[in-house]
Scaffold this motif. Structure first.
Motif, PDB file in Angstrom:
ATOM      1  N   LYS A 165       0.686  -1.535   0.740  1.00 38.53           N
ATOM      2  CA  LYS A 165      -0.537   0.028  -0.287  1.00 38.53           C
ATOM      3  C   LYS A 165       1.118   1.712   0.449  1.00 38.53           C
ATOM      4  CE  LYS A 165      -3.252   2.584   2.287  1.00 38.53           C
ATOM      5  NZ  LYS A 165      -3.213   3.641   2.874  1.00 38.53           N
ATOM      6  N   LEU A 166       2.061   1.282   0.563  1.00 39.48           N
ATOM      7  CA  LEU A 166       2.543   2.592   0.688  1.00 39.48           C
ATOM      8  C   LEU A 166       3.391   2.369  -0.314  1.00 39.48           C
ATOM      9  CD1 LEU A 166       3.808   2.019   4.665  1.00 39.48           C
ATOM     10  CD2 LEU A 166       2.908   3.726   3.544  1.00 39.48           C
ATOM     11  N   CYS A 167       3.964   1.387  -1.268  1.00 38.78           N
ATOM     12  CA  CYS A 167       5.133   1.039  -2.511  1.00 38.78           C
ATOM     13  C   CYS A 167       4.063   1.790  -3.140  1.00 38.78           C
ATOM     14  CB  CYS A 167       5.622   0.245  -2.465  1.00 38.78           C
ATOM     15  SG  CYS A 167       6.547   0.326  -3.573  1.00 38.78           S
ATOM     16  N   ALA A 168       2.516   1.841  -3.700  1.00 38.57           N
ATOM     17  CA  ALA A 168       1.787   2.421  -4.406  1.00 38.57           C
ATOM     18  C   ALA A 168       1.724   3.759  -4.340  1.00 38.57           C
ATOM     19  CB  ALA A 168       0.832   1.399  -3.982  1.00 38.57           C
ATOM     20  N   GLU A 169       1.867   4.070  -3.547  1.00 40.33           N
ATOM     21  CA  GLU A 169       1.051   5.674  -2.892  1.00 40.33           C
ATOM     22  C   GLU A 169       2.531   6.480  -3.726  1.00 40.33           C
ATOM     23  OE1 GLU A 169       0.136   5.992   1.062  1.00 40.33           O
ATOM     24  OE2 GLU A 169      -1.886   4.834   0.653  1.00 40.33           O
ATOM     25  N   ILE A 170       3.330   5.619  -2.844  1.00 38.71           N
ATOM     26  CA  ILE A 170       5.196   6.475  -2.363  1.00 38.71           C
ATOM     27  C   ILE A 170       5.554   6.509  -4.571  1.00 38.71           C
ATOM     28  CG2 ILE A 170       7.272   6.386  -2.396  1.00 38.71           C
ATOM     29  CD1 ILE A 170       6.543   5.331  -0.019  1.00 38.71           C
ATOM     30  N   THR A 171       5.467   4.949  -4.830  1.00 44.88           N
ATOM     31  CA  THR A 171       5.672   5.126  -6.793  1.00 44.88           C
ATOM     32  C   THR A 171       4.720   5.580  -7.534  1.00 44.88           C
ATOM     33  OG1 THR A 171       5.287   2.508  -6.768  1.00 44.88           O
ATOM     34  CG2 THR A 171       7.667   3.956  -5.851  1.00 44.88           C
ATOM     35  N   GLY A 172       3.857   5.166  -6.615  1.00 47.21           N
ATOM     36  CA  GLY A 172       2.123   5.619  -7.900  1.00 47.21           C
ATOM     37  C   GLY A 172       1.958   3.748  -8.748  1.00 47.21           C
TER      38      GLY A 172
END
Length: 297
Positions: A273-280
């Motif tokens: 979830k956090l990776c998706a928010e950080i990298t798009g």
């Protein structure tokens, strides 16, 4: 009108309400039975162009005295809204139509509805024709990895060349579907500027619902050449749909780096979830990659 009366007549139509009615964008058959019934029922019709609306009504066998057609357009919308509100407060039913399509979407109507709401009154939508949703429905915009990414409605780009260039450069980094509108005299310039999107798919939809309707999907870098091949391809009003961005190959290394850092400290779902928010990046794709990294580690 018997079908409109039979189907729509038994429904409830509150008084003191504004009825916002979508009208055809080209094909006169694209009007709802409820719209026809309400156009007969209301006390007056506010319209973008009274002459245009009078002609539209007559095409359906409806007649309205000129005094019942109220001009409400982009130049007088804020002021004319006060007259509409006064009528609504008296318990009248008022319809609003733009020249074509759904009011308030690249057409007047938004300010009117805002002022009606501010006065504590009700606006009732009667859905119908829209070039935007019509183009989207057949464009086949499938986001990478099958995720639902929604779409962004941009409308008309700025007319100044430098501002258009800046806007298109920004759209190149927008991963979601983007919907643009364009006039025939500027479509070639727009297509030439879209070359910076490279192989990203673009759908060009012109003359939607009309006799010479044409919808094509091709790489953005080829759109200008396609239009130039036949003069008639540049005629008519356009909806331009930029398909979702495919994930760039160069992103995978950065995604892996961020994922590995997060997986070292957090549960898999939280890390993804956090990776998706950080990298798009795509959450589904990142989850699959996280499992691969954990198994490999």
């Amino acid at each position: 009108m018997s079908a409109a009366q039979a189907v729509a007549g038994p429904q409830t139509y509150p008084t003191g309400a504004l009825y916002v009615i979508a009208t055809p964008i080209g094909n006169l058959a694209d009007i709802s039975l409820r719209a026809l019934h309400v156009l007969q029922l209301v006390d007056a019709i506010a319209c973008e162009d009274t002459r245009h609306t009078q002609g539209l009504l007559r095409s359906y066998g409806l007649e309205r005295p000129s005094a019942q057609l109220l001009a409400v357009h982009q130049h007088n919308e804020a002021q004319a809204a006060q007259g509409i509100i006064a009528r609504l407060q008296q318990g009248q039913r008022i319809a609003y139509v733009s020249d074509a399509g759904t009011p308030g979407v690249s057409d007047p109507g938004a300010r009117l509805c805002a002022q009606v709401a501010a006065a504590g009154l009700r606006s009732i939508p009667l859905p119908g024709a829209s070039s935007i949703t019509s183009a989207l429905s057949v464009a086949g915009c499938v986001p990478p990895h099958g995720e639902s990414s929604g779409f962004v409605f941009y409308g008309f780009l700025p007319t100044k060349a430098s501002e258009r260039h800046t806007a298109i450069a920004a759209l190149a980094h927008e991963p979601r579907t983007v919907v643009l509108l364009e006039a025939p005299h500027r479509i070639q310039d727009l297509a030439a500027q879209l070359k910076i999107l490279g192989a990203r798919s673009v759908s060009l939809a012109r003359e939607i619902t009309k006799q010479f309707e044409q919808i094509v999907t091709l790489p953005a870098q080829e759109a200008s050449d396609w239009l130039a091949q036949e003069p008639q391809r540049s005629k008519g009003e356009f909806v331009v749909v930029l398909h979702p961005c495919a994930q760039e190959a160069g992103d995978s290394g950065e995604h892996d780096r961020v994922l590995q850092l997060l997986l070292a400290e957090l549960p898999t779902k939280t890390a993804v979830k956090l990776c998706a928010e950080i990298t798009g990046g795509s959450r589904n794709a990142l989850y699959e990659r996280a499992l691969e990294l954990k198994n490999a580690g």
